[in-house]
Design a protein around this motif. Sequence first.
Motif, PDB file in Angstrom:
ATOM      1  N   ALA A   1       0.826  -1.212   0.000  1.00 15.32           N
ATOM      2  CA  ALA A   1       0.000   0.000   0.000  1.00 15.32           C
ATOM      3  C   ALA A   1       0.857   1.258   0.000  1.00 15.32           C
ATOM      4  O   ALA A   1       0.604   2.196  -0.753  1.00 15.32           O
TER       5      ALA A   1
ATOM      6  N   TYR B   1       4.004   1.627  -1.010  1.00 20.38           N
ATOM      7  CA  TYR B   1       4.763   1.792  -2.245  1.00 20.38           C
ATOM      8  C   TYR B   1       3.853   2.173  -3.417  1.00 20.38           C
ATOM      9  O   TYR B   1       4.230   2.973  -4.261  1.00 20.38           O
ATOM     10  N   MET B   2       2.664   1.580  -3.458  1.00 19.45           N
ATOM     11  CA  MET B   2       1.731   1.916  -4.538  1.00 19.45           C
ATOM     12  C   MET B   2       1.307   3.368  -4.429  1.00 19.45           C
ATOM     13  O   MET B   2       1.065   4.042  -5.422  1.00 19.45           O
TER      14      MET B   2
ATOM     15  N   SER C   1       3.009   5.857  -3.498  1.00 13.14           N
ATOM     16  CA  SER C   1       4.019   6.848  -3.846  1.00 13.14           C
ATOM     17  C   SER C   1       3.964   7.207  -5.334  1.00 13.14           C
ATOM     18  O   SER C   1       4.593   8.158  -5.764  1.00 13.14           O
TER      19      SER C   1
ATOM     20  N   MET D   1      -6.151  -2.313  -5.103  1.00 14.12           N
ATOM     21  CA  MET D   1      -6.521  -1.685  -3.833  1.00 14.12           C
ATOM     22  C   MET D   1      -7.946  -1.162  -3.883  1.00 14.12           C
ATOM     23  O   MET D   1      -8.670  -1.199  -2.897  1.00 14.12           O
TER      24      MET D   1
ATOM     25  N   GLY E   1      13.192   3.401  -0.555  1.00 22.33           N
ATOM     26  CA  GLY E   1      12.338   2.649  -1.466  1.00 22.33           C
ATOM     27  C   GLY E   1      11.347   3.556  -2.171  1.00 22.33           C
ATOM     28  O   GLY E   1      11.117   3.433  -3.373  1.00 22.33           O
ATOM     29  N   LEU E   2      10.761   4.500  -1.418  1.00 20.40           N
ATOM     30  CA  LEU E   2       9.781   5.416  -2.017  1.00 20.40           C
ATOM     31  C   LEU E   2      10.453   6.331  -3.030  1.00 20.40           C
ATOM     32  O   LEU E   2       9.911   6.624  -4.092  1.00 20.40           O
TER      33      LEU E   2
ATOM     34  N   MET F   1      10.880   4.446  -6.122  1.00 21.40           N
ATOM     35  CA  MET F   1       9.624   4.360  -6.869  1.00 21.40           C
ATOM     36  C   MET F   1       9.414   5.619  -7.708  1.00 21.40           C
ATOM     37  O   MET F   1       9.023   5.553  -8.872  1.00 21.40           O
ATOM     38  N   GLU F   2       9.696   6.788  -7.099  1.00 19.83           N
ATOM     39  CA  GLU F   2       9.518   8.048  -7.830  1.00 19.83           C
ATOM     40  C   GLU F   2      10.422   8.107  -9.049  1.00 19.83           C
ATOM     41  O   GLU F   2      10.022   8.540 -10.127  1.00 19.83           O
TER      42      GLU F   2
ATOM     43  N   LEU G   1       2.284  -0.718 -13.263  1.00 16.41           N
ATOM     44  CA  LEU G   1       3.599  -0.762 -12.636  1.00 16.41           C
ATOM     45  C   LEU G   1       4.612  -1.273 -13.646  1.00 16.41           C
ATOM     46  O   LEU G   1       4.316  -2.185 -14.409  1.00 16.41           O
TER      47      LEU G   1
ATOM     48  N   ILE H   1       8.905  -3.811  -5.058  1.00 17.58           N
ATOM     49  CA  ILE H   1       7.876  -4.014  -4.032  1.00 17.58           C
ATOM     50  C   ILE H   1       7.965  -5.427  -3.461  1.00 17.58           C
ATOM     51  O   ILE H   1       7.963  -5.615  -2.237  1.00 17.58           O
TER      52      ILE H   1
END
Lengths: 169, 192
Positions: A135, A137-138, A140, B1, B110-111, B114-115, B127, B135
């Motif tokens: 959740a 990571y998604m 971001s 989600m 990690g974030l 991702m960016e 993704l 992830i």
Amino acid sequence: MMYFSAIIIPLIISIIVFCGLIENKKVYDLFCEGAKDGIKMTVKMFPTLIGIFLAIGMLRSSGLLNYLSNILGNILKNLNVPSEIIPLALIKPISGSASMALATDIISKFGTETRIGMIAATIMAASETTFYVIAIYMNSIKAKKSKFVIVPAIIADIVSIITAICIIK
Amino acid sequence: MNYLWPILILISLLFSIFRGTIQDINNSIFTSISDVVTLSLTLVGNMCLWCGLMKIVQETSIIKFLNKLLNPILKWLYPDSKENKEAMKAISINTISNFLGIGNAATPAGLKAMEELEKENMNKSELSNSMIMLIVLNTTSIQLIPTTVIAIRASLGSPNPSQIIIPIWISTIVGTLTGILITKILLRRRKI
């Protein structure tokens, strides 16, 4: 070993600062500049956290998890899987704090050197809180299809739990 | 989600009506929210600390050292992004932090990764391969010293708290390798 785990974070901080110093960087300015990002990231994470905690809290308090773990426990009993660890295995991927409380409870009830106590400790350490990580990571990046990533993550969790049960006799 | 979340909520509600645990659900909503506030307060401190340190790491030669150290593995894990320098830097820090068991440092890195991966992602509605691998690896995460569990065992009077390390290593390595393998297989099938 306890000493090692106490020294690791102070040591890492010192190494980083030391390297910055000998390379003549403005370490404090850099630190403050980077720290600003931390606030941004947390603010960005906050709505996701509320959403996740809300759903997980409802799921736990509804009693559905206990119900499922009773059913699973009865099925798996024949395969030499102690039924006491089923609730932990179910809750570990979805809630870090709840599984921590549960694991501590199991370990203190059955003892640190018993099979159940050892399995509980291994389950706790062998994986992360899968749904929480996904959740965060998604969140971001812009909203995307997430079903794909859940498959390997969950299978990896199940495999590491099975491994723990198999190797601890 | 967008499917999982409402399903979780609705199933919980239905089950609790069936079981008569409505009062518990009601209480849980308010505790959950205040839990998040408490958690975020700790989180914001940790995030700032590690983001700050990460910034220093990125400006010094530590990052070059880490990159060199991890490059062979990372190239294999993230073949699509090996040219993306910024993303690889963040992924290196993320991997090392997970390995050392500093989850607080792993998350901001990690974030950040991702960016960076988002910038090179062609199809923004899905993704990218590297994101999926990142992830998955963060959900399994191999840890050298599982400090928390050792601390729990010590506090409960274990004669040898760190004895648990070997079974943890075995089970986490088996789990992680399975995760990598399945991700690789799924990604290959996705291409075709």
